[in-house]
Design a protein around this motif. Sequence first.
Motif, PDB file in Angstrom:
ATOM      1  N   ARG A  46      -2.403  -7.865  -5.693  1.00 10.49           N
ATOM      2  CA  ARG A  46      -3.544  -7.518  -6.538  1.00 10.49           C
ATOM      3  C   ARG A  46      -3.188  -6.317  -7.393  1.00 10.49           C
ATOM      4  NH1 ARG A  46      -9.000  -7.640  -3.049  1.00 10.49           N
ATOM      5  NH2 ARG A  46      -9.820  -7.395  -5.153  1.00 10.49           N
ATOM      6  N   HIS A  47      -3.653  -6.339  -8.640  1.00 14.79           N
ATOM      7  CA  HIS A  47      -3.372  -5.242  -9.563  1.00 14.79           C
ATOM      8  C   HIS A  47      -4.426  -4.143  -9.411  1.00 14.79           C
ATOM      9  CE1 HIS A  47      -1.968  -3.119 -13.048  1.00 14.79           C
ATOM     10  NE2 HIS A  47      -3.189  -3.116 -13.551  1.00 14.79           N
ATOM     11  N   ALA A  48      -3.953  -2.916  -9.357  1.00 16.75           N
ATOM     12  CA  ALA A  48      -4.831  -1.742  -9.374  1.00 16.75           C
ATOM     13  C   ALA A  48      -4.365  -0.872 -10.529  1.00 16.75           C
ATOM     14  CB  ALA A  48      -4.743  -0.980  -8.058  1.00 16.75           C
ATOM     15  N   ALA A  49      -5.175  -0.767 -11.562  1.00 18.18           N
ATOM     16  CA  ALA A  49      -4.810   0.030 -12.729  1.00 18.18           C
ATOM     17  C   ALA A  49      -4.696   1.501 -12.342  1.00 18.18           C
ATOM     18  CB  ALA A  49      -5.854  -0.140 -13.827  1.00 18.18           C
ATOM     19  N   THR A  50      -3.784   2.186 -12.993  1.00 18.82           N
ATOM     20  CA  THR A  50      -3.612   3.618 -12.749  1.00 18.82           C
ATOM     21  C   THR A  50      -4.915   4.371 -12.999  1.00 18.82           C
ATOM     22  OG1 THR A  50      -1.292   3.431 -13.388  1.00 18.82           O
ATOM     23  CG2 THR A  50      -2.214   5.633 -13.370  1.00 18.82           C
ATOM     24  N   ALA A  51      -5.672   3.958 -13.992  1.00 21.92           N
ATOM     25  CA  ALA A  51      -6.960   4.614 -14.272  1.00 21.92           C
ATOM     26  C   ALA A  51      -7.927   4.436 -13.100  1.00 21.92           C
ATOM     27  CB  ALA A  51      -7.568   4.060 -15.552  1.00 21.92           C
ATOM     28  N   SER A  52      -7.902   3.268 -12.481  1.00 24.62           N
ATOM     29  CA  SER A  52      -8.762   3.039 -11.306  1.00 24.62           C
ATOM     30  C   SER A  52      -8.338   3.933 -10.152  1.00 24.62           C
ATOM     31  CB  SER A  52      -8.694   1.580 -10.870  1.00 24.62           C
ATOM     32  OG  SER A  52      -9.237   0.740 -11.861  1.00 24.62           O
ATOM     33  N   ILE A  53      -7.028   4.016  -9.930  1.00 28.00           N
ATOM     34  CA  ILE A  53      -6.533   4.874  -8.847  1.00 28.00           C
ATOM     35  C   ILE A  53      -6.938   6.317  -9.102  1.00 28.00           C
ATOM     36  CG2 ILE A  53      -4.437   5.771  -7.749  1.00 28.00           C
ATOM     37  CD1 ILE A  53      -3.224   2.955  -8.144  1.00 28.00           C
ATOM     38  N   ASN A  54      -6.870   6.751 -10.345  1.00 25.70           N
ATOM     39  CA  ASN A  54      -7.317   8.102 -10.683  1.00 25.70           C
ATOM     40  C   ASN A  54      -8.800   8.276 -10.359  1.00 25.70           C
ATOM     41  OD1 ASN A  54      -7.066  10.763 -11.888  1.00 25.70           O
ATOM     42  ND2 ASN A  54      -8.274   9.922 -13.555  1.00 25.70           N
ATOM     43  N   SER A  55      -9.624   7.301 -10.734  1.00 27.73           N
ATOM     44  CA  SER A  55     -11.063   7.384 -10.445  1.00 27.73           C
ATOM     45  C   SER A  55     -11.332   7.442  -8.948  1.00 27.73           C
ATOM     46  CB  SER A  55     -11.792   6.182 -11.042  1.00 27.73           C
ATOM     47  OG  SER A  55     -11.778   6.247 -12.443  1.00 27.73           O
ATOM     48  N   TRP A  56     -10.579   6.673  -8.179  1.00 26.32           N
ATOM     49  CA  TRP A  56     -10.764   6.681  -6.711  1.00 26.32           C
ATOM     50  C   TRP A  56     -10.308   8.015  -6.129  1.00 26.32           C
ATOM     51  CZ3 TRP A  56      -7.465   1.654  -6.431  1.00 26.32           C
ATOM     52  CH2 TRP A  56      -8.198   0.575  -6.949  1.00 26.32           C
ATOM     53  N   SER A  57      -9.193   8.538  -6.645  1.00 24.00           N
ATOM     54  CA  SER A  57      -8.607   9.736  -6.040  1.00 24.00           C
ATOM     55  C   SER A  57      -9.446  10.983  -6.265  1.00 24.00           C
ATOM     56  CB  SER A  57      -7.186   9.953  -6.544  1.00 24.00           C
ATOM     57  OG  SER A  57      -7.187  10.349  -7.899  1.00 24.00           O
ATOM     58  N   VAL A  58     -10.211  11.013  -7.346  1.00 22.69           N
ATOM     59  CA  VAL A  58     -11.047  12.190  -7.609  1.00 22.69           C
ATOM     60  C   VAL A  58     -12.504  11.973  -7.197  1.00 22.69           C
ATOM     61  CG1 VAL A  58      -9.551  13.068  -9.440  1.00 22.69           C
ATOM     62  CG2 VAL A  58     -11.465  11.559 -10.025  1.00 22.69           C
ATOM     63  N   GLY A  59     -12.783  10.809  -6.627  1.00 21.36           N
ATOM     64  CA  GLY A  59     -14.117  10.555  -6.109  1.00 21.36           C
ATOM     65  C   GLY A  59     -15.119  10.018  -7.105  1.00 21.36           C
ATOM     66  N   ARG A  60     -14.692   9.671  -8.328  1.00 23.03           N
ATOM     67  CA  ARG A  60     -15.637   9.095  -9.290  1.00 23.03           C
ATOM     68  C   ARG A  60     -16.118   7.721  -8.835  1.00 23.03           C
ATOM     69  NH1 ARG A  60     -12.397  11.539 -13.412  1.00 23.03           N
ATOM     70  NH2 ARG A  60     -11.189   9.632 -13.653  1.00 23.03           N
ATOM     71  N   LYS A  61     -15.223   6.983  -8.176  1.00 21.17           N
ATOM     72  CA  LYS A  61     -15.569   5.662  -7.642  1.00 21.17           C
ATOM     73  C   LYS A  61     -15.034   5.574  -6.228  1.00 21.17           C
ATOM     74  CE  LYS A  61     -15.552   3.208 -12.035  1.00 21.17           C
ATOM     75  NZ  LYS A  61     -14.992   2.081 -12.789  1.00 21.17           N
ATOM     76  N   PRO A  62     -15.686   4.800  -5.360  1.00 22.45           N
ATOM     77  CA  PRO A  62     -15.184   4.672  -3.991  1.00 22.45           C
ATOM     78  C   PRO A  62     -13.898   3.850  -3.943  1.00 22.45           C
ATOM     79  CG  PRO A  62     -17.128   3.297  -4.316  1.00 22.45           C
ATOM     80  CD  PRO A  62     -16.948   4.097  -5.568  1.00 22.45           C
ATOM     81  N   VAL A  63     -13.036   4.190  -2.991  1.00 23.15           N
ATOM     82  CA  VAL A  63     -11.800   3.446  -2.776  1.00 23.15           C
ATOM     83  C   VAL A  63     -12.168   2.094  -2.177  1.00 23.15           C
ATOM     84  CG1 VAL A  63      -9.583   3.396  -1.560  1.00 23.15           C
ATOM     85  CG2 VAL A  63     -10.517   5.585  -2.377  1.00 23.15           C
ATOM     86  N   PRO A  64     -11.778   0.992  -2.820  1.00 22.99           N
ATOM     87  CA  PRO A  64     -12.113  -0.330  -2.274  1.00 22.99           C
ATOM     88  C   PRO A  64     -11.451  -0.571  -0.915  1.00 22.99           C
ATOM     89  CG  PRO A  64     -11.341  -0.512  -4.550  1.00 22.99           C
ATOM     90  CD  PRO A  64     -11.082   0.893  -4.099  1.00 22.99           C
ATOM     91  N   ARG A  65     -12.090  -1.384  -0.126  1.00 23.67           N
ATOM     92  CA  ARG A  65     -11.583  -1.689   1.214  1.00 23.67           C
ATOM     93  C   ARG A  65     -10.166  -2.270   1.152  1.00 23.67           C
ATOM     94  NH1 ARG A  65     -14.270  -1.995   5.639  1.00 23.67           N
ATOM     95  NH2 ARG A  65     -13.169  -2.686   7.476  1.00 23.67           N
ATOM     96  N   TRP A  66      -9.901  -3.165   0.185  1.00 22.90           N
ATOM     97  CA  TRP A  66      -8.578  -3.790   0.138  1.00 22.90           C
ATOM     98  C   TRP A  66      -7.486  -2.755  -0.105  1.00 22.90           C
ATOM     99  CZ3 TRP A  66      -5.208  -3.823  -4.008  1.00 22.90           C
ATOM    100  CH2 TRP A  66      -5.723  -3.499  -5.264  1.00 22.90           C
TER     101      TRP A  66
END
Length: 112
Positions: A46-66
Amino acid sequence: MSETRERLTPEEHLDRQRRLWQTGELAYGTLWQAQLSRDLEAVTGRHAATASINSWSVGRKPVPRWVSDALPHVARKVAMELAGRAMMLHDLAGPRPELTPEQQAKMDAAIS
């Protein structure tokens, strides 16, 4: 692919965020997000965009279970790669030179 939104406690959210950050930084250093993206895809398909990882790492969005479930697999993959690279570096370094007690003390201080 659509996923149902998980209900996480604040502690679970912070734990996932912490594990994402620690896995990324320990595995790849300070510029870890693009490399984690690559390895998440290699491990999960599964693809995880770098922008998504950034959002997860700073708490803007929750880290998905997968992603959270894949982090131990990514950590083991990278640990094996690092161990192999460490062995190659050890071989490149050649025999360990004899150190004076003063040099050994400096080396010990730098390591600890």
